[in-house]
Design a protein around this motif. Structure first.
Motif, mmCIF file in Angstrom:
data_model
loop_
_atom_site.group_PDB
_atom_site.id
_atom_site.type_symbol
_atom_site.label_atom_id
_atom_site.label_comp_id
_atom_site.label_asym_id
_atom_site.label_seq_id
_atom_site.Cartn_x
_atom_site.Cartn_y
_atom_site.Cartn_z
ATOM 1 N N UNK A 294 0.809 -1.222 0.000
ATOM 2 C CA UNK A 294 0.000 0.000 0.000
ATOM 3 C C UNK A 294 0.846 1.279 0.000
ATOM 4 N N UNK A 295 1.982 1.203 0.659
ATOM 5 C CA UNK A 295 2.793 2.395 0.886
ATOM 6 C C UNK A 295 3.234 3.034 -0.433
ATOM 7 N N UNK A 296 3.131 4.369 -0.509
ATOM 8 C CA UNK A 296 3.505 5.112 -1.712
ATOM 9 C C UNK A 296 4.566 6.170 -1.375
ATOM 10 N N UNK A 297 5.234 6.670 -2.402
ATOM 11 C CA UNK A 297 6.187 7.769 -2.229
ATOM 12 C C UNK A 297 5.498 8.935 -1.538
ATOM 13 N N UNK A 298 6.173 9.532 -0.589
ATOM 14 C CA UNK A 298 5.619 10.699 0.103
ATOM 15 C C UNK A 298 4.766 10.346 1.306
ATOM 16 N N UNK A 299 4.394 9.074 1.450
ATOM 17 C CA UNK A 299 3.627 8.656 2.627
ATOM 18 C C UNK A 299 4.500 8.827 3.876
ATOM 19 N N UNK A 300 3.827 8.955 5.007
ATOM 20 C CA UNK A 300 4.552 9.153 6.259
ATOM 21 C C UNK A 300 4.320 7.999 7.227
#
Lengths: 85, 244
Positions: free
Chosen positions: B91-97
């Protein structure tokens, strides 16, 4: 399944304020001395339980209650963060 | 005395996903942007905390995949019954925290002045902190002799294969494939056993410094074999990550 003391490095750092994985723990039951990193750690129980790898006795129990860590160290005879050479 | 219990002193900080590299079908490396990172040593790990909208939170530890001085990266393997790793790997994407604390652990670390010869033994994603050690050795110009024995289910499951193969000439890298071997496979097959160690492990007389990382059962079996080969217990460092 048991992990080892590396797995609770973050928790112990939070409690003691310094990294404890290299600290030497002396088992109050059998006298075995070992780095905390090489003890057995159970982290999936309601609390965190650390056991002696030689005799399986409980060394440390940590329970988190309302954001506070309650630490039972009665299973360790000594916990030396900076062992003398 | 009700308030004398110790409050947290290791603080969580917010990390932003800076890059994602797919390593295998179930493993990815996540580079993190951490402005207040104090720096880490090869072999250390960090804790990740994810909090859902309803306030439920889960914490997991991940080994740091990068060497001293490099930006922080973790390598995460998806566990099918996992709670955190499916999110991080799918699920994790670029820019996620996400929240991170660390670095953690000064026992399972190596720096050039610790010397060697080094024996690194990995089971599955246990290769992650050992890769950090290999990278640190390479980047620091250390001439300490090193051998890596890496146990993987199949060749396709080998993490960092391209990078590890590039170390050949500087480091001895050996694989053992436990589940399936490609046609003409010239490496080891099956679980790490004494016969394999007889060919890979340094003689105990050289007082090797050994790092073993993998699932608990793997680490216990390998550590027992090393002690039977008269490796000094104080120079066999182990790290277990549980199941599989």
């Amino acid at each position: 399944m048991a992990l080892d003391g590396n797995a609770i490095g973050g928790l112990l750092l939070e409690i003691f304020g310094s990294d404890m994985t290299s600290a030497q723990a002396t088992c109050a039951s059998c006298g075995a001395v070992s780095p905390v990193a090489e003890t057995m750690a159970y982290v999936r129980s309601p609390g965190t339980v650390v056991r002696c790898r030689r005799c399986q006795s409980v060394l440390i129990v940590v329970a988190r209650v309302r954001g506070l860590n309650c630490v039972d160290l009665s299973g360790v005879a000594a916990l030396e963060a900076h062992p003398r050479p | 005395m009700a308030r004398t219990a110790v409050r947290g002193r290791l603080s969580w900080q917010v990390a932003e996903v800076a890059a994602i590299t797919e390593e295998t079908h179930s493993v990815r490396t996540i580079a993190l942007n951490l402005p207040d990172w104090p720096g880490h040593h090869a072999g250390q790990h960090l804790d990740v905390r994810l909090t859902a909208e309803d306030g439920y939170s889960a914490e997991r530890s991940y080994s740091i995949a990068s060497a001293d001085g490099e930006p922080v990266a973790i390598t995460v393997e998806r566990l099918e019954d996992g709670e955190v790793s499916p999110y991080l790997t799918q699920e994790l994407r670029l820019g996620d925290q996400m929240e991170v604390r660390g670095p953690i652990g000064d026992w399972f670390t190596w720096s050039p002045h610790d010397g060697g010869p080094l024996l690194l033994i990995a089971g599955g994603s246990g290769v992650v902190p050992l890769r950090a050690i290999l990278r640190h050795r390479q980047r620091s110009g250390s001439g300490v002799p090193v051998r890596l024995l890496y146990s993987s289910r199949t060749l396709a499951d080998v993490i960092y294969r391209e990078e590890l193969d590039q170390y050949r000439g500087h480091a001895e890298v050996r694989y053992t494939l436990t589940r399936a071997q490609p046609p003409g496979w010239a490496g080891f097959s099956g679980r790490v056993d004494d016969a394999m160690l007889a060919r890979v492990a340094w003689p105990a007389s050289r007082r090797p410094l050994t790092f073993v990382c993998g699932p608990t059962a793997f680490v216990e079996a390998v550590a027992e074999l090393l002690l039977a080969r008269h490796y000094p217990a104080s120079r066999v460092k182990t790290e277990r990550f549980g199941g599989a």
